[in-house]
Design a protein around this motif. Structure first.
Motif, PDB file in Angstrom:
ATOM      1  N   MET A   1       0.807  -1.205   0.000  1.00 27.76           N
ATOM      2  CA  MET A   1       0.000   0.000   0.000  1.00 27.76           C
ATOM      3  C   MET A   1       0.853   1.273   0.000  1.00 27.76           C
ATOM      4  N   ARG A   2       2.063   1.174   0.537  1.00 28.49           N
ATOM      5  CA  ARG A   2       2.933   2.356   0.576  1.00 28.49           C
ATOM      6  C   ARG A   2       3.296   2.802  -0.844  1.00 28.49           C
ATOM      7  N   ALA A   3       3.549   1.847  -1.732  1.00 32.65           N
ATOM      8  CA  ALA A   3       3.875   2.191  -3.117  1.00 32.65           C
ATOM      9  C   ALA A   3       2.693   2.890  -3.783  1.00 32.65           C
ATOM     10  N   PHE A   4       1.481   2.398  -3.511  1.00 32.93           N
ATOM     11  CA  PHE A   4       0.275   3.040  -4.044  1.00 32.93           C
ATOM     12  C   PHE A   4       0.184   4.481  -3.547  1.00 32.93           C
ATOM     13  N   ALA A   5       0.384   4.666  -2.248  1.00 32.00           N
ATOM     14  CA  ALA A   5       0.275   5.999  -1.649  1.00 32.00           C
ATOM     15  C   ALA A   5       1.312   6.952  -2.234  1.00 32.00           C
ATOM     16  N   LEU A   6       2.538   6.490  -2.362  1.00 31.02           N
ATOM     17  CA  LEU A   6       3.583   7.344  -2.916  1.00 31.02           C
ATOM     18  C   LEU A   6       3.324   7.667  -4.383  1.00 31.02           C
ATOM     19  N   THR A   7       2.771   6.720  -5.116  1.00 30.71           N
ATOM     20  CA  THR A   7       2.407   6.972  -6.513  1.00 30.71           C
ATOM     21  C   THR A   7       1.320   8.036  -6.600  1.00 30.71           C
ATOM     22  N   VAL A   8       0.317   7.919  -5.740  1.00 29.49           N
ATOM     23  CA  VAL A   8      -0.763   8.915  -5.727  1.00 29.49           C
ATOM     24  C   VAL A   8      -0.205  10.292  -5.386  1.00 29.49           C
ATOM     25  N   LEU A   9       0.672  10.373  -4.391  1.00 31.20           N
ATOM     26  CA  LEU A   9       1.254  11.661  -4.015  1.00 31.20           C
ATOM     27  C   LEU A   9       2.092  12.244  -5.150  1.00 31.20           C
ATOM     28  N   ALA A  10       2.796  11.406  -5.887  1.00 36.60           N
ATOM     29  CA  ALA A  10       3.553  11.881  -7.049  1.00 36.60           C
ATOM     30  C   ALA A  10       2.601  12.398  -8.126  1.00 36.60           C
ATOM     31  N   LEU A  11       1.493  11.709  -8.326  1.00 34.90           N
ATOM     32  CA  LEU A  11       0.499  12.156  -9.313  1.00 34.90           C
ATOM     33  C   LEU A  11      -0.148  13.470  -8.897  1.00 34.90           C
ATOM     34  N   VAL A  12      -0.358  13.659  -7.603  1.00 30.27           N
ATOM     35  CA  VAL A  12      -0.899  14.931  -7.104  1.00 30.27           C
ATOM     36  C   VAL A  12       0.067  16.059  -7.465  1.00 30.27           C
ATOM     37  N   PHE A  13       1.355  15.826  -7.252  1.00 34.06           N
ATOM     38  CA  PHE A  13       2.356  16.846  -7.585  1.00 34.06           C
ATOM     39  C   PHE A  13       2.359  17.140  -9.092  1.00 34.06           C
ATOM     40  N   LEU A  14       2.322  16.109  -9.903  1.00 38.41           N
ATOM     41  CA  LEU A  14       2.284  16.309 -11.356  1.00 38.41           C
ATOM     42  C   LEU A  14       1.019  17.049 -11.781  1.00 38.41           C
ATOM     43  N   ASP A  15      -0.082  16.775 -11.098  1.00 40.22           N
ATOM     44  CA  ASP A  15      -1.338  17.462 -11.370  1.00 40.22           C
ATOM     45  C   ASP A  15      -1.214  18.961 -11.062  1.00 40.22           C
ATOM     46  N   GLU A  16      -0.544  19.274  -9.968  1.00 45.11           N
ATOM     47  CA  GLU A  16      -0.324  20.680  -9.613  1.00 45.11           C
ATOM     48  C   GLU A  16       0.536  21.370 -10.673  1.00 45.11           C
ATOM     49  N   LEU A  17       1.564  20.686 -11.137  1.00 44.46           N
ATOM     50  CA  LEU A  17       2.414  21.252 -12.198  1.00 44.46           C
ATOM     51  C   LEU A  17       1.618  21.457 -13.489  1.00 44.46           C
ATOM     52  N   ALA A  18       0.736  20.506 -13.801  1.00 43.52           N
ATOM     53  CA  ALA A  18      -0.093  20.627 -15.008  1.00 43.52           C
ATOM     54  C   ALA A  18      -1.018  21.842 -14.909  1.00 43.52           C
ATOM     55  N   ALA A  19      -1.546  22.090 -13.724  1.00 39.98           N
ATOM     56  CA  ALA A  19      -2.414  23.260 -13.545  1.00 39.98           C
ATOM     57  C   ALA A  19      -1.620  24.549 -13.775  1.00 39.98           C
ATOM     58  N   MET A  20      -0.401  24.605 -13.262  1.00 42.61           N
ATOM     59  CA  MET A  20       0.418  25.806 -13.471  1.00 42.61           C
ATOM     60  C   MET A  20       0.749  25.979 -14.953  1.00 42.61           C
ATOM     61  N   ALA A  21       1.033  24.870 -15.632  1.00 42.35           N
ATOM     62  CA  ALA A  21       1.301  24.927 -17.076  1.00 42.35           C
ATOM     63  C   ALA A  21       0.066  25.420 -17.833  1.00 42.35           C
TER      64      ALA A  21
END
Length: 125
Positions: A1-21
């Protein structure tokens, strides 16, 4: 489950970058003679909003403020893309933001996030 959680957190960060772009694309498309300025200022305004209201350590992000700020930033980023004719990207950003931020509220992700915050607090003391 930790890998899932870290993947989701990485996707959240990428989502934030996409919004800024998205704000940068909007600024470039509608800026005319001031496109360079607007392409920088629009994302900068969104970043400052995120920093003060929506980030995990936001100074003014308590209670209802954080989720409302997130909805506004991601919503406006999607509207910005839509307004310059990028309908597919706008829809993808909106749907992706809803999915990834919903996943970020699941118990396994919140648990890992609390663990990371605790580790960070220990390092700074």
């Amino acid at each position: 489950m930790r890998a899932f959680a870290l993947t989701v957190l990485a996707l959240v960060f990428l989502d934030e970058l996409a919004a800024m772009a998205a704000f940068g694309v909007w600024g470039w498309q509608v800026g005319g003679d001031l496109r360079w300025l607007l392409a920088v200022l629009a994302p900068l305004g969104a970043m400052l909003t995120w920093f003060f209201l929506a980030s995990p350590k936001a100074r003014y992000g308590g209670g209802l403020v954080r989720p409302v700020a997130k909805v506004i930033v991601f919503g406006l980023a999607s509207v910005a893309l839509w307004s310059v004719g990028e309908h597919g990207w706008a829809a993808a950003l909106l749907v992706g933001s809803v999915v990834v931020n919903t996943l970020a509220q699941t118990p396994p992700v919140l648990r890992v996030l609390r663990e990371l915050e605790t580790q960070d607090a220990r390092r700074t003391t």
